[in-house]
Design a protein around this motif. Structure first.
Motif, PDB file in Angstrom:
ATOM      1  N   ARG A 136       0.824  -1.216   0.000  1.00 46.27           N
ATOM      2  CA  ARG A 136       0.000   0.000   0.000  1.00 46.27           C
ATOM      3  C   ARG A 136       0.857   1.265   0.000  1.00 46.27           C
ATOM      4  O   ARG A 136       0.372   2.353  -0.292  1.00 46.27           O
ATOM      5  CB  ARG A 136      -0.903   0.037   1.235  1.00 46.27           C
ATOM      6  CG  ARG A 136      -1.945  -1.063   1.258  1.00 46.27           C
ATOM      7  CD  ARG A 136      -2.686  -1.086   2.592  1.00 46.27           C
ATOM      8  NE  ARG A 136      -3.255  -2.393   2.847  1.00 46.27           N
ATOM      9  CZ  ARG A 136      -4.417  -2.814   2.379  1.00 46.27           C
ATOM     10  NH1 ARG A 136      -5.142  -2.007   1.643  1.00 46.27           N
ATOM     11  NH2 ARG A 136      -4.853  -4.023   2.631  1.00 46.27           N
ATOM     12  N   ARG A 140     -11.523 -17.914 -11.244  1.00 46.45           N
ATOM     13  CA  ARG A 140     -10.369 -18.025 -10.337  1.00 46.45           C
ATOM     14  C   ARG A 140     -10.453 -17.027  -9.187  1.00 46.45           C
ATOM     15  O   ARG A 140     -10.150 -17.350  -8.039  1.00 46.45           O
ATOM     16  CB  ARG A 140      -9.044 -17.839 -11.096  1.00 46.45           C
ATOM     17  CG  ARG A 140      -7.797 -17.752 -10.187  1.00 46.45           C
ATOM     18  CD  ARG A 140      -7.587 -19.020  -9.369  1.00 46.45           C
ATOM     19  NE  ARG A 140      -6.481 -18.940  -8.415  1.00 46.45           N
ATOM     20  CZ  ARG A 140      -6.549 -18.511  -7.162  1.00 46.45           C
ATOM     21  NH1 ARG A 140      -7.716 -18.067  -6.673  1.00 46.45           N
ATOM     22  NH2 ARG A 140      -5.502 -18.503  -6.379  1.00 46.45           N
ATOM     23  N   PHE A 157     -11.546  -8.845   4.442  1.00 43.81           N
ATOM     24  CA  PHE A 157     -12.470  -8.576   3.340  1.00 43.81           C
ATOM     25  C   PHE A 157     -11.667  -8.311   2.069  1.00 43.81           C
ATOM     26  O   PHE A 157     -11.925  -7.393   1.312  1.00 43.81           O
ATOM     27  CB  PHE A 157     -13.376  -7.385   3.694  1.00 43.81           C
ATOM     28  CG  PHE A 157     -14.706  -7.416   2.979  1.00 43.81           C
ATOM     29  CD1 PHE A 157     -15.651  -8.389   3.267  1.00 43.81           C
ATOM     30  CD2 PHE A 157     -15.014  -6.458   2.014  1.00 43.81           C
ATOM     31  CE1 PHE A 157     -16.879  -8.424   2.613  1.00 43.81           C
ATOM     32  CE2 PHE A 157     -16.238  -6.481   1.351  1.00 43.81           C
ATOM     33  CZ  PHE A 157     -17.168  -7.470   1.652  1.00 43.81           C
ATOM     34  N   GLY A 158     -10.657  -9.158   1.853  1.00 46.54           N
ATOM     35  CA  GLY A 158      -9.861  -9.074   0.638  1.00 46.54           C
ATOM     36  C   GLY A 158     -10.416 -10.055  -0.381  1.00 46.54           C
ATOM     37  O   GLY A 158     -11.621 -10.292  -0.451  1.00 46.54           O
ATOM     38  N   ASN A 159      -9.535 -10.666  -1.141  1.00 43.17           N
ATOM     39  CA  ASN A 159      -9.988 -11.599  -2.175  1.00 43.17           C
ATOM     40  C   ASN A 159     -10.885 -12.686  -1.583  1.00 43.17           C
ATOM     41  O   ASN A 159     -12.012 -12.898  -2.037  1.00 43.17           O
ATOM     42  CB  ASN A 159      -8.770 -12.220  -2.877  1.00 43.17           C
ATOM     43  CG  ASN A 159      -9.188 -13.352  -3.803  1.00 43.17           C
ATOM     44  OD1 ASN A 159      -9.389 -14.473  -3.360  1.00 43.17           O
ATOM     45  ND2 ASN A 159      -9.368 -13.058  -5.078  1.00 43.17           N
ATOM     46  N   ALA A 191     -14.669  -7.607   9.392  1.00 45.37           N
ATOM     47  CA  ALA A 191     -13.521  -6.775   9.787  1.00 45.37           C
ATOM     48  C   ALA A 191     -12.475  -6.782   8.683  1.00 45.37           C
ATOM     49  O   ALA A 191     -12.341  -7.778   7.966  1.00 45.37           O
ATOM     50  CB  ALA A 191     -12.892  -7.317  11.063  1.00 45.37           C
ATOM     51  N   LEU A 223      -5.253 -13.241   8.337  1.00 43.08           N
ATOM     52  CA  LEU A 223      -3.871 -13.705   8.521  1.00 43.08           C
ATOM     53  C   LEU A 223      -3.822 -14.829   9.546  1.00 43.08           C
ATOM     54  O   LEU A 223      -4.838 -15.177  10.150  1.00 43.08           O
ATOM     55  CB  LEU A 223      -3.003 -12.531   8.994  1.00 43.08           C
ATOM     56  CG  LEU A 223      -2.847 -11.402   7.982  1.00 43.08           C
ATOM     57  CD1 LEU A 223      -2.203 -10.186   8.638  1.00 43.08           C
ATOM     58  CD2 LEU A 223      -2.013 -11.847   6.777  1.00 43.08           C
ATOM     59  N   GLN A 235      -4.773 -15.502  14.500  1.00 42.15           N
ATOM     60  CA  GLN A 235      -5.795 -14.533  14.910  1.00 42.15           C
ATOM     61  C   GLN A 235      -6.662 -15.060  16.045  1.00 42.15           C
ATOM     62  O   GLN A 235      -7.085 -14.322  16.917  1.00 42.15           O
ATOM     63  CB  GLN A 235      -6.677 -14.163  13.707  1.00 42.15           C
ATOM     64  CG  GLN A 235      -5.926 -13.440  12.620  1.00 42.15           C
ATOM     65  CD  GLN A 235      -5.303 -12.161  13.139  1.00 42.15           C
ATOM     66  OE1 GLN A 235      -5.985 -11.292  13.666  1.00 42.15           O
ATOM     67  NE2 GLN A 235      -3.983 -12.069  13.039  1.00 42.15           N
ATOM     68  N   ALA A 246      -8.530 -18.436   5.970  1.00 37.03           N
ATOM     69  CA  ALA A 246      -7.122 -18.032   5.992  1.00 37.03           C
ATOM     70  C   ALA A 246      -6.265 -19.255   6.282  1.00 37.03           C
ATOM     71  O   ALA A 246      -6.763 -20.282   6.751  1.00 37.03           O
ATOM     72  CB  ALA A 246      -6.893 -16.980   7.065  1.00 37.03           C
ATOM     73  N   ASN A 288      -9.792 -23.808   2.418  1.00 37.43           N
ATOM     74  CA  ASN A 288      -9.428 -22.778   1.429  1.00 37.43           C
ATOM     75  C   ASN A 288      -8.758 -23.358   0.175  1.00 37.43           C
ATOM     76  O   ASN A 288      -8.091 -22.649  -0.572  1.00 37.43           O
ATOM     77  CB  ASN A 288      -8.581 -21.667   2.069  1.00 37.43           C
ATOM     78  CG  ASN A 288      -7.186 -22.119   2.485  1.00 37.43           C
ATOM     79  OD1 ASN A 288      -6.590 -22.989   1.853  1.00 37.43           O
ATOM     80  ND2 ASN A 288      -6.661 -21.523   3.537  1.00 37.43           N
TER      81      ASN A 288
HETATM   82  P1  NAD Z   1      -5.991 -10.076   0.622  1.00 34.36           P
HETATM   83  O1  NAD Z   1      -4.732  -9.323   0.721  1.00 34.36           O
HETATM   84  O2  NAD Z   1      -6.810  -9.968  -0.604  1.00 34.36           O
HETATM   85  O3  NAD Z   1      -6.936  -9.701   1.864  1.00 34.36           O
HETATM   86  C1  NAD Z   1      -6.525  -9.758   3.198  1.00 34.36           C
HETATM   87  C2  NAD Z   1      -7.599  -9.116   4.047  1.00 34.36           C
HETATM   88  O4  NAD Z   1      -7.257  -9.269   5.429  1.00 34.36           O
HETATM   89  C3  NAD Z   1      -7.758  -7.606   3.801  1.00 34.36           C
HETATM   90  O5  NAD Z   1      -9.134  -7.282   3.817  1.00 34.36           O
HETATM   91  C4  NAD Z   1      -7.057  -6.991   5.005  1.00 34.36           C
HETATM   92  O6  NAD Z   1      -7.569  -5.708   5.314  1.00 34.36           O
HETATM   93  C5  NAD Z   1      -7.440  -8.000   6.064  1.00 34.36           C
HETATM   94  N1  NAD Z   1      -6.611  -7.914   7.255  1.00 34.36           N
HETATM   95  C6  NAD Z   1      -5.267  -7.840   7.342  1.00 34.36           C
HETATM   96  N2  NAD Z   1      -4.892  -7.742   8.633  1.00 34.36           N
HETATM   97  C7  NAD Z   1      -6.029  -7.771   9.366  1.00 34.36           C
HETATM   98  C8  NAD Z   1      -6.303  -7.716  10.755  1.00 34.36           C
HETATM   99  N3  NAD Z   1      -5.322  -7.625  11.650  1.00 34.36           N
HETATM  100  N4  NAD Z   1      -7.606  -7.781  11.156  1.00 34.36           N
HETATM  101  C9  NAD Z   1      -8.607  -7.878  10.259  1.00 34.36           C
HETATM  102  N5  NAD Z   1      -8.394  -7.942   8.930  1.00 34.36           N
HETATM  103  C10 NAD Z   1      -7.129  -7.887   8.493  1.00 34.36           C
HETATM  104  O7  NAD Z   1      -5.615 -11.606   0.927  1.00 34.36           O
HETATM  105  P2  NAD Z   1      -6.430 -12.918   0.521  1.00 34.36           P
HETATM  106  O8  NAD Z   1      -5.892 -13.398  -0.753  1.00 34.36           O
HETATM  107  O9  NAD Z   1      -7.883 -12.688   0.699  1.00 34.36           O
HETATM  108  O10 NAD Z   1      -5.909 -13.942   1.636  1.00 34.36           O
HETATM  109  C11 NAD Z   1      -6.510 -14.038   2.939  1.00 34.36           C
HETATM  110  C12 NAD Z   1      -6.117 -15.356   3.575  1.00 34.36           C
HETATM  111  O11 NAD Z   1      -6.557 -16.436   2.733  1.00 34.36           O
HETATM  112  C13 NAD Z   1      -4.611 -15.590   3.760  1.00 34.36           C
HETATM  113  O12 NAD Z   1      -4.397 -16.374   4.899  1.00 34.36           O
HETATM  114  C14 NAD Z   1      -4.232 -16.383   2.527  1.00 34.36           C
HETATM  115  O13 NAD Z   1      -3.046 -17.135   2.696  1.00 34.36           O
HETATM  116  C15 NAD Z   1      -5.450 -17.268   2.407  1.00 34.36           C
HETATM  117  N6  NAD Z   1      -5.654 -17.854   1.085  1.00 34.36           N
HETATM  118  C16 NAD Z   1      -5.773 -17.078  -0.022  1.00 34.36           C
HETATM  119  C17 NAD Z   1      -6.000 -17.674  -1.259  1.00 34.36           C
HETATM  120  C18 NAD Z   1      -6.219 -16.864  -2.510  1.00 34.36           C
HETATM  121  O14 NAD Z   1      -6.587 -17.459  -3.533  1.00 34.36           O
HETATM  122  N7  NAD Z   1      -6.049 -15.561  -2.512  1.00 34.36           N
HETATM  123  C19 NAD Z   1      -6.068 -19.066  -1.358  1.00 34.36           C
HETATM  124  C20 NAD Z   1      -5.954 -19.841  -0.205  1.00 34.36           C
HETATM  125  C21 NAD Z   1      -5.755 -19.213   1.013  1.00 34.36           C
END
Ligand code: NAD
Length: 418
Positions: free
Chosen positions: A112, A188, A221-223, A243, A297, A300, A318, A344
């Protein structure tokens, strides 16, 4: 409890290895990654200043096929974290029956704080520095926390440009999670969240209840979190708390998820959304719900937070969100935990579909992607439930047991070189 995430991941693996009496040689091999690649690389900032970054690619095991796993851009990325995440990928790919091993990588950076131009230079230089460490038949990265489809496109383009003129179609399979326009797969982006929802639906079937009407809280609330929320709300779940790193929102009548989804896309955060009350960070855990979805992450759900939680199931969207002592508390209180390696896995399953499409040069329809994803996730959940009955153990131990039996079977047949 040890602070090391890799030690915690190893503990989960060793516990299941004990349960199935895993061959000690395979146990020794699987308790450490095969390769640990660390690179320090320079990137020119927009200001003209040169900055040095540290990047990792940890290849845990490739007995089942090419190494596979995401790339994380986050300030907390370090060797210990990436080693744990790489090991989980091996167990996940084995569990869902993919012809892949496990890997993970990352850069210690807060993305960021950088412009798109700086990030592009960083991604391209990191890719170049990894060199032959990655490749469509060697090791295939994908998005994770802090990375996205645009960055995967840059990796693919960099790799293709330095690889010479041949094999352009197949070379696209060096990375998955790309934009659809450059060889990504339909479905995807939502796949991990979709897989989490299938796992929750399966748990509903196991426990004889309906998905529609379940109350849900989501951390992240990411991907993963945002797509899960969107799909779960469509199925009639009531999302009462969400959150991210900027805010915790609560609305007991249910948050308007399509509106929050658009808001978060536009503002890159959920803070300031007017359709819910903002509450304290730790309040998220004590709100009574049917299902709690950690999608941010690791570490938690600590012991203290677990003590305050009031839910019936935790679906680990996660990786590694529950600490060992947090897990003990939840299990002692009868809360089911659907483990990360199962919950996941949807993302890596559709990554595999993307890789197949790149190899064959043929794009699949989104309906085909969803149908095949559901079959694979459903089948893995069925296997875990059957293993749970056989071993009288937790969901997590059962998931590892399914995964380890497949790995052991392949080692039995292949033998150990030389
Ligand atoms: P991302 O970067 O898109 O989103 C992460 C989210 O977590 C964001 O909304 C961020 O604001 C939030 N966040 C970070 N720190 C925080 C905190 N302390 N409290 C509350 N929210 C917090 O990441 P993503 O791709 O959505 O991945 C999230 C989890 O899912 C990770 O553990 C990742 O390893 C796992 N995962 C992701 C995928 C994938 O396809 N992207 C696949 C399998 C597992």
């Amino acid at each position: 409890m040890s602070d090391s995430l890799h030690a915690a991941a190893n503990k989960q693996f060793q516990q299941a290895a004990d349960l199935i009496d895993l061959n000690p040689e395979y146990r020794a091999i699987l308790s450490q990654p095969e390769n640990e690649v660390i690179v320090n690389f320079p990137v020119r900032m927009d200001s003209g200043e040169l900055k040095l970054f540290k990047g990792y690619r940890i290849q845990h095991n490739n007995v089942l096929g090419p190494y596979k796993g995401g790339l994380r851009f986050h300030p907390d990325v370090d060797l210990d974290e990436v080693k744990a995440l790489a090991a989980w990928m091996t167990f996940k790919c084995s569990l869902v029956g993919l012809p892949y091993g496990g890997a993970k990588g990352g850069v210690t950076i807060n993305p960021r704080e950088y412009s798109d131009r700086e990030l592009e230079r960083l991604v391209r230089r990191f890719t170049h520095q990894l060199g032959d460490t990655i490749g469509p038949e060697i090791d295939i990265p994908a998005p994770d926390v802090g990375t996205n489809a645009q960055m995967m496109d840059w990796i693919m383009d960099t790799y293709a440009n330095v690889s010479g003129p041949g094999g352009r179609q197949q070379l696209r399979g060096v990375v998955t999670g790309k934009s659809v326009e450059v060889g990504g797969s339909l479905g995807r982006e939502a796949a991990t969240g979709q897989g989490v929802l299938y796992a929750l639906r399966h748990w509903c079937g196991e426990t004889g209840q309906r998905l529609s009407g379940l109350t849900v809280s989501i951390q992240g609330f990411g991907n993963v979190g945002s797509h899960f929320a969107r799909l779960a709300a469509k199925e009639g779940c009531l999302i009462v708390a969400v959150a991210d790193h900027t805010a915790t929102l609560h609305n007991p009548s249910g948050i308007d998820i399509p509106r929050l989804f658009d808001y978060a896309r536009e503002n890159r955060m959920i803070k300031g959304f007017d359709g819910a009350d903002e509450v304290d960070t730790d309040d998220l855990f004590s709100i009574a719900v049917d299902a709690f979805i950690p999608a941010a992450l690791e570490n938690q759900i600590t012991k203290d937070r677990a003590d305050s939680m009031s839910c019936r199931v935790v679906v680990e969207a996660a990786n590694g969100p529950t600490t060992s002592s947090g897990e003990d508390v939840l299990l002692s209180r009868g809360v089911d935990i659907i483990p990360d390696v199962l919950a996941n896995a949807g993302g890596v399953v559709v990554s595999y579909f993307e890789w197949l499409q790149n190899q064959s040069g043929r794009a699949w329809r989104v309906d085909d992607v969803d149908t095949r994803l559901r079959e694979i996730i459903w089948d893995a959940n069925d296997k875990v439930v059957a293993m749970r009955a056989e071993l009288s153990c937790t969901h997590r131990d059962a998931a590892y047991a399914v995964s380890l039996r497949r790995l052991a079977d392949v080692y039995d047949r292949r033998g150990i070189f030389p």
